[in-house]
Design a protein around this motif. Structure first.
Motif, short mmCIF file in Angstrom:
data_model
loop_
_atom_site.label_atom_id
_atom_site.label_comp_id
_atom_site.label_asym_id
_atom_site.label_seq_id
_atom_site.Cartn_x
_atom_site.Cartn_y
_atom_site.Cartn_z
N SER A 39 0.83 -1.21 0.00
CA SER A 39 0.00 0.00 0.00
C SER A 39 0.86 1.26 0.00
N THR A 40 0.68 2.06 -1.04
CA THR A 40 1.41 3.33 -1.14
C THR A 40 1.10 4.21 0.07
N LEU A 41 -0.18 4.28 0.41
CA LEU A 41 -0.61 5.14 1.50
C LEU A 41 0.08 4.76 2.82
N ILE A 42 0.06 3.47 3.15
CA ILE A 42 0.61 3.04 4.44
C ILE A 42 2.14 3.17 4.44
N ARG A 43 2.76 2.86 3.29
CA ARG A 43 4.22 3.00 3.19
C ARG A 43 4.63 4.47 3.38
N GLU A 44 3.92 5.36 2.69
CA GLU A 44 4.29 6.78 2.80
C GLU A 44 3.97 7.33 4.19
N MET A 45 2.90 6.85 4.77
CA MET A 45 2.55 7.29 6.13
C MET A 45 3.66 6.90 7.11
N MET A 46 4.16 5.66 6.99
CA MET A 46 5.22 5.19 7.88
C MET A 46 6.53 5.95 7.66
N GLY A 47 6.68 6.56 6.48
CA GLY A 47 7.89 7.32 6.20
C GLY A 47 7.72 8.80 6.46
N SER A 48 6.53 9.20 6.87
CA SER A 48 6.28 10.62 7.11
C SER A 48 6.83 11.05 8.46
N ARG A 49 7.62 12.12 8.45
CA ARG A 49 8.21 12.59 9.70
C ARG A 49 7.13 13.06 10.66
N ALA A 50 6.11 13.72 10.13
CA ALA A 50 5.03 14.23 11.00
C ALA A 50 4.32 13.07 11.69
N PHE A 51 4.08 11.98 10.94
CA PHE A 51 3.42 10.81 11.54
C PHE A 51 4.33 10.16 12.58
N LEU A 52 5.61 9.97 12.21
CA LEU A 52 6.55 9.34 13.16
C LEU A 52 6.71 10.18 14.43
N LEU A 53 6.71 11.50 14.25
CA LEU A 53 6.83 12.38 15.42
C LEU A 53 5.60 12.23 16.33
N ALA A 54 4.43 12.17 15.71
CA ALA A 54 3.20 12.01 16.51
C ALA A 54 3.24 10.70 17.30
N VAL A 55 3.66 9.61 16.65
CA VAL A 55 3.70 8.32 17.35
C VAL A 55 4.83 8.32 18.39
N SER A 56 5.96 8.96 18.07
CA SER A 56 7.07 9.05 19.02
C SER A 56 6.62 9.75 20.30
N ARG A 57 5.83 10.80 20.14
CA ARG A 57 5.35 11.54 21.32
C ARG A 57 4.44 10.67 22.17
N ILE A 58 3.65 9.85 21.52
CA ILE A 58 2.77 8.95 22.27
C ILE A 58 3.62 7.91 23.00
N ALA A 59 4.66 7.39 22.32
CA ALA A 59 5.49 6.31 22.88
C ALA A 59 6.42 6.80 23.97
N GLY A 60 6.86 8.07 23.86
CA GLY A 60 7.81 8.62 24.83
C GLY A 60 9.26 8.56 24.39
#
Ligand SMILES: O=C(O)CCC(=O)C(=O)O
Ligand SMILES: [Fe+2]
Length: 327
Positions: A128-149
């Motif tokens: 899936s292009t959408l899921i691959r690009e989402m996982m590579g998005s800095r904004a998405f990774l930052l949001a999940v990183s903030r949740i994870a700590g």
């Protein structure tokens, strides 16, 4: 009748090894389908699919609050590390709609699974292009990183990185016993995104054990088994998957779909993923080569891991700033 409400525990230890060997013996065609482009909505990811706002996290509990005094990670304390968070409003309505479309389409490439879920599509980022690009998005990774700590990257082991789960009511009693089982994940930083509306199914609650894994006793869950309140489409349960027992209760009607994403903290070489855990999902032979590649990937410096993703490194300092703890 409490017994009826109990869920079986997914195999651990030697039983897991046996499953790995069984997975190796089943014909490859039933384990792996190569779905190809037809499964891809070809939709591109846009950071506009994330909802604005500094924190999308609601209820959050740290590993320390879960009873872990020692941190499993040398680069963060057990107070910093999130054990479980109920995440709402991470995605915009458009984002949820596109994720739903993408995951619907991926079902055509799914295979039957005899544990936890009815059907699943592994390596969703590959199809899936959408899921691959989402996982590579800095904004998405930052949001999940903030949740994870802690700062995160997509999990280096492709097959464990992304999975779409499709749940249906079990057909027989035996199948029922196989569903919704209590388990820990092979990976530590896990975002379980619910992609079905409450009106689309019954049952299927996400349950977890509110305590350390060595206190987990399937015969006595009364005191510490909890049901997550996450039920809106697009909301998510984030868990420190390797340290939190959890499961999905069997469906009694309808259909439930979820996207499960796994991450890795690039500032640490620690990874809990066990060869036998992966092999029980995908088979022994299929797992050997990627396993050695994965072990090499873990030693790559964080800066280099982010460079390979084509994004600026996410830093600990960045997580501290702009973090908005909800009560
Ligand atoms: O579907 C979910 O919400 C979680 C499923 C799960 O625990 C898993 O795939 O490991
Ligand atoms: Fe899980």
């Amino acid at each position: 009748m409490r017994r009826e409400r109990e869920l079986p525990v997914f195999a651990q230890g030697v039983a897991r090894l046996k499953l790995a060997l069984q997975a190796s013996l089943s014909p490859a065609s039933t384990r792996w389908k190569h779905p190809g482009a037809l499964l891809d909505t070809l939709q591109h990811w846009s950071d506009g699919y994330l909802q604005d706002g500094p924190s999308a996290s609601g209820y959050r509990r740290s590993l320390s609050e879960f009873g872990y005094t020692a941190s499993p990670l040398e680069v963060a304390t057990s107070e910093q590390l999130t054990a479980l968070a109920q995440v709402s409003g991470l995605f915009s309505d458009q984002g949820v709609m596109q994720l739903r479309r993408a995951c619907y389409q991926l079902e055509a490439g799914s295979t039957g699974s005899d544990w936890i879920i009815s059907n699943r599509t592994r390596s969703a980022t590959e199809s899936s292009t959408l899921i691959r690009e989402m996982m590579g998005s800095r904004a998405f990774l930052l949001a999940v990183s903030r949740i994870a700590g802690v700062p995160l990257v997509p999990h280096p082991f492709t097959r464990a990185r992304s999975q779409v789960n499709y749940f249906y009511p079990p057909q027989t009693l035996d199948a029922k016993a196989q569903l919704g089982m209590w388990h820990t994940d092979g990976t530590s930083f896990v975002l379980n995104i619910l992609l079905s509306d409450p009106s689309e199914y019954e049952g299927g609650e996400f349950v977890y054990f509110d305590g350390p894994i060595d206190r987990f006793d399937v015969g006595d869950l009364r005191a510490r088994a909890r049901t997550s309140s996450v039920s809106a489409c697009g909301d998510a349960v984030y868990i420190y998957g390797s340290r939190v027992f959890h499961g999905v209760r069997p469906l009694t009607a309808g259909r439930r779909m979820s996207l499960v994403l796994s991450f890795h903290c690039p500032y640490s070489t620690v990874d809990v993923n066990k060869f036998w855990h992966l092999a029980s999902d995908d088979g022994v032979l299929t797992t050997i080569r990627p396993w050695f590649q994965f072990k090499r990937d873990l030693t790559v410096p964080a800066q280099e891991q982010y460079r390979r993703l084509g994004i600026e490194p996410i830093t600990f300092a960045e997580l501290a700033s702009g973090h908005n703890d909800s009560p």
